[in-house]
Design an enzyme around this catalytic site. Structure first.
Site, PDB file in Angstrom:
ATOM      1  N   CYS A 235      46.578  33.667  44.597  1.00 15.80           N
ATOM      2  CA  CYS A 235      47.717  32.850  44.181  1.00 15.80           C
ATOM      3  C   CYS A 235      47.150  31.616  43.485  1.00 15.80           C
ATOM      4  O   CYS A 235      45.935  31.393  43.493  1.00 15.80           O
ATOM      5  CB  CYS A 235      48.583  32.478  45.380  1.00 15.80           C
ATOM      6  SG  CYS A 235      47.672  31.759  46.732  1.00 15.80           S
TER       7      CYS A 235
ATOM      8  N   THR B 224      43.707  29.703  34.393  1.00 17.51           N
ATOM      9  CA  THR B 224      43.097  29.305  33.126  1.00 17.51           C
ATOM     10  C   THR B 224      43.759  28.083  32.501  1.00 17.51           C
ATOM     11  O   THR B 224      43.123  27.383  31.721  1.00 17.51           O
ATOM     12  CB  THR B 224      43.143  30.467  32.114  1.00 17.51           C
ATOM     13  OG1 THR B 224      44.515  30.861  31.944  1.00 17.51           O
ATOM     14  CG2 THR B 224      42.317  31.640  32.587  1.00 17.51           C
TER      15      THR B 224
ATOM     16  N   ARG C 188      35.304  32.244  39.199  1.00 22.32           N
ATOM     17  CA  ARG C 188      36.025  33.292  38.467  1.00 22.32           C
ATOM     18  C   ARG C 188      35.501  33.370  37.038  1.00 22.32           C
ATOM     19  O   ARG C 188      35.408  32.346  36.351  1.00 22.32           O
ATOM     20  CB  ARG C 188      37.512  32.954  38.455  1.00 22.32           C
ATOM     21  CG  ARG C 188      38.404  34.070  37.950  1.00 22.32           C
ATOM     22  CD  ARG C 188      39.851  33.618  37.954  1.00 22.32           C
ATOM     23  NE  ARG C 188      40.761  34.734  37.875  1.00 22.32           N
ATOM     24  CZ  ARG C 188      41.987  34.641  37.377  1.00 22.32           C
ATOM     25  NH1 ARG C 188      42.456  33.486  36.928  1.00 22.32           N
ATOM     26  NH2 ARG C 188      42.779  35.697  37.327  1.00 22.32           N
TER      27      ARG C 188
ATOM     28  N   ARG D 247      43.492  37.055  25.799  1.00 25.89           N
ATOM     29  CA  ARG D 247      44.663  36.210  25.537  1.00 25.89           C
ATOM     30  C   ARG D 247      44.656  34.961  26.433  1.00 25.89           C
ATOM     31  O   ARG D 247      45.443  34.050  26.235  1.00 25.89           O
ATOM     32  CB  ARG D 247      45.958  37.011  25.744  1.00 25.89           C
ATOM     33  CG  ARG D 247      46.209  37.389  27.172  1.00 25.89           C
ATOM     34  CD  ARG D 247      47.391  38.306  27.391  1.00 25.89           C
ATOM     35  NE  ARG D 247      47.263  38.980  28.671  1.00 25.89           N
ATOM     36  CZ  ARG D 247      47.495  38.447  29.835  1.00 25.89           C
ATOM     37  NH1 ARG D 247      47.912  37.203  29.921  1.00 25.89           N
ATOM     38  NH2 ARG D 247      47.326  39.127  30.951  1.00 25.89           N
TER      39      ARG D 247
ATOM     40  N   TYR E 172      37.961  39.071  36.012  1.00 30.65           N
ATOM     41  CA  TYR E 172      39.266  39.498  35.503  1.00 30.65           C
ATOM     42  C   TYR E 172      39.054  40.074  34.109  1.00 30.65           C
ATOM     43  O   TYR E 172      38.550  39.387  33.208  1.00 30.65           O
ATOM     44  CB  TYR E 172      40.229  38.313  35.460  1.00 30.65           C
ATOM     45  CG  TYR E 172      41.678  38.697  35.202  1.00 30.65           C
ATOM     46  CD1 TYR E 172      42.153  39.971  35.494  1.00 30.65           C
ATOM     47  CD2 TYR E 172      42.590  37.780  34.689  1.00 30.65           C
ATOM     48  CE1 TYR E 172      43.477  40.319  35.273  1.00 30.65           C
ATOM     49  CE2 TYR E 172      43.926  38.108  34.465  1.00 30.65           C
ATOM     50  CZ  TYR E 172      44.354  39.384  34.754  1.00 30.65           C
ATOM     51  OH  TYR E 172      45.672  39.724  34.536  1.00 30.65           O
TER      52      TYR E 172
ATOM     53  N   HIS F 116      43.172  42.624  40.259  1.00 30.11           N
ATOM     54  CA  HIS F 116      44.230  43.566  39.853  1.00 30.11           C
ATOM     55  C   HIS F 116      43.688  44.917  39.378  1.00 30.11           C
ATOM     56  O   HIS F 116      44.127  45.451  38.342  1.00 30.11           O
ATOM     57  CB  HIS F 116      45.107  42.934  38.772  1.00 30.11           C
ATOM     58  CG  HIS F 116      45.393  41.462  38.987  1.00 30.11           C
ATOM     59  ND1 HIS F 116      45.540  40.917  40.246  1.00 30.11           N
ATOM     60  CD2 HIS F 116      45.536  40.429  38.117  1.00 30.11           C
ATOM     61  CE1 HIS F 116      45.762  39.618  40.129  1.00 30.11           C
ATOM     62  NE2 HIS F 116      45.761  39.294  38.868  1.00 30.11           N
TER      63      HIS F 116
ATOM     64  N   ASP G 265      49.965  36.649  43.645  1.00 28.71           N
ATOM     65  CA  ASP G 265      49.804  36.124  42.281  1.00 28.71           C
ATOM     66  C   ASP G 265      50.852  35.053  41.944  1.00 28.71           C
ATOM     67  O   ASP G 265      51.028  34.687  40.779  1.00 28.71           O
ATOM     68  CB  ASP G 265      49.821  37.219  41.210  1.00 28.71           C
ATOM     69  CG  ASP G 265      49.321  36.721  39.864  1.00 28.71           C
ATOM     70  OD1 ASP G 265      48.444  35.834  39.856  1.00 28.71           O
ATOM     71  OD2 ASP G 265      49.819  37.177  38.824  1.00 28.71           O
TER      72      ASP G 265
ATOM     73  N   ASN H 234      52.483  33.691  32.794  1.00 27.54           N
ATOM     74  CA  ASN H 234      52.554  34.558  31.612  1.00 27.54           C
ATOM     75  C   ASN H 234      53.480  35.741  31.733  1.00 27.54           C
ATOM     76  O   ASN H 234      53.227  36.769  31.114  1.00 27.54           O
ATOM     77  CB  ASN H 234      51.165  35.122  31.267  1.00 27.54           C
ATOM     78  CG  ASN H 234      50.283  34.074  30.674  1.00 27.54           C
ATOM     79  OD1 ASN H 234      50.712  33.353  29.798  1.00 27.54           O
ATOM     80  ND2 ASN H 234      49.077  33.958  31.171  1.00 27.54           N
TER      81      ASN H 234
HETATM   82  C1  0GY Z   1      46.747  36.146  37.156  1.00 26.68           C
HETATM   83  C2  0GY Z   1      47.025  36.730  35.855  1.00 26.68           C
HETATM   84  C3  0GY Z   1      47.108  36.097  34.660  1.00 26.68           C
HETATM   85  C4  0GY Z   1      46.758  34.746  34.408  1.00 26.68           C
HETATM   86  C5  0GY Z   1      45.727  34.082  34.937  1.00 26.68           C
HETATM   87  O1  0GY Z   1      44.373  32.259  35.214  1.00 26.68           O
HETATM   88  C6  0GY Z   1      45.314  32.711  34.591  1.00 26.68           C
HETATM   89  O2  0GY Z   1      45.914  32.110  33.696  1.00 26.68           O
HETATM   90  O3  0GY Z   1      44.964  34.660  35.831  1.00 26.68           O
HETATM   91  C7  0GY Z   1      47.582  36.880  33.506  1.00 26.68           C
HETATM   92  O4  0GY Z   1      48.156  36.297  32.574  1.00 26.68           O
HETATM   93  O5  0GY Z   1      47.404  38.120  33.502  1.00 26.68           O
HETATM   94  O6  0GY Z   1      46.042  36.739  37.958  1.00 26.68           O
HETATM   95  O7  0GY Z   1      47.221  35.056  37.420  1.00 26.68           O
END
Ligand code: 0GY
Length: 303
Positions: free
Chosen positions: A32, A77, A124, A130, A157, A181, A257, A262
């Protein structure tokens, strides 16, 4: 500082339902995020999206509502390598949250040590184009080589189509690896087709690789629609997640999550997401491993 949310981006779902599935005592939401609040913890200049705020208090309220005991807060991010919002959540969790940070090679040993004391247990590495600009692999390998001394792991990821190109880098990492995921499979392809077989091979051949069997709402094509009025959303993701739980029961984690960055098509009801769990971890023993034993071993060893 004032921030304007990226247009089209949905707010997280206020008022989630209460899950029908009763989580085992001590369950961990192992994926999360917190977002800001931007006025207190500004979003990073290099971000690819601007979220709506999602505070630590709101995260802890969701934890209690759903029946979780603990959280693992993963650096998102939109905060780049500024980990202050995530660390602030850890510090105010009374030991009930651990964190996964994003760092650059410029991070000092002292900063890493301070993060460790706050409850950070991993870094991470994000390869989803994207979301982030490219970070050279030699920089990431150097970071992995430094955090291994702290007993931290690396969360990766990426999207399934990129696994072949990333394979050599991933398999050279010296730490435990946790995949976000399930490596984002295309769930419209067969669960025993070449794409997902490669991910299963990755986990089979590398016992240091774990997977979060999370995010059905991102992977699903059939979506949240339930059949026969039952709480069985995201059915097309079930065979994929279930295969990973059945095959690697001691190396799987699950997380909400929240607050679901997004998402544009639909925003999941977190209560419904919890009700996805018994479809993929089908016995009480598997559920306890997924939700309690595995995350505790990784994030609170000895507790
Ligand atoms: C998630 C998935 C996404 C985004 C991020 O750090 C993030 O911005 O992980 C995504 O857009 O698939 O796990 O939060």
């Amino acid at each position: 500082m004032e921030f304007t949310k990226t247009p089209g981006w949905l707010d997280w779902y206020a008022g989630p339902s209460r899950p029908a599935f009763k989580l085992p005592a001590g369950a961990v939401d192992a994926h999360c995020h917190v977002f800001g609040p931007g006025a207190e913890f500004p979003y990073a200049p290099e971000r690819k999206y601007t979220p709506c705020d999602a505070s630590k208090q709101q995260l802890f309220a969701l934890r209690d509502h759903l029946g979780f005991a603990r959280n693992v807060v993963v650096q998102a991010t939109c905060h780049g390598a500024d980990n202050r919002a995530m660390i602030d959540a850890l510090v105010h969790s009374h030991g009930m949250a651990r964190g996964v940070a994003t760092v650059r090679r410029s991070v000092t040993d002292r900063e890493l040590q301070e993060m460790d004391e706050a409850g950070v247990r991993g870094v991470r590495f994000n390869f989803v184009k994207r979301l982030v600009d490219f970070t050279p692999k030699d920089e990431l390998m150097e970071i992995a080589g430094r955090v291994v001394a702290l007993g931290w792991h690396v969360v990766i990821y990426f999207e399934a189509v990129d696994l072949p190109e990333l394979w050599d880098f991933f398999t050279a990492l010296p730490t435990t690896i946790v995949v976000d995921h399930m490596g984002r499979p295309d769930v419209s392809l067969p669960v025993n087709g070449p794409q997902f077989e490669l991910f299963v091979k990755f986990m089979t051949e590398h016992p240091n690789v774990w997977s979060k069997v999370s995010c059905p709402e991102r992977l699903s094509v059939t979506g949240p629609k339930a059949l026969n009025g039952e709480r069985n959303a995201y059915r097309d993701v079930v065979p994929f997640a279930r295969r990973i739980v059945d095959t690697f029961p001691d190396r799987v984690l699950w997380g909400t999550d929240w607050p679901h960055p997004n998402l544009k098509d639909h925003m999941p009801d977190d209560g419904l997401l919890v009700d996805f769990i018994p479809h993929i971890a089908t016995t009480a023993a598997l559920q306890t491993k997924l939700l309690v034993d595995n995350p505790m071993r990784l994030y609170w060893p000895g507790a």
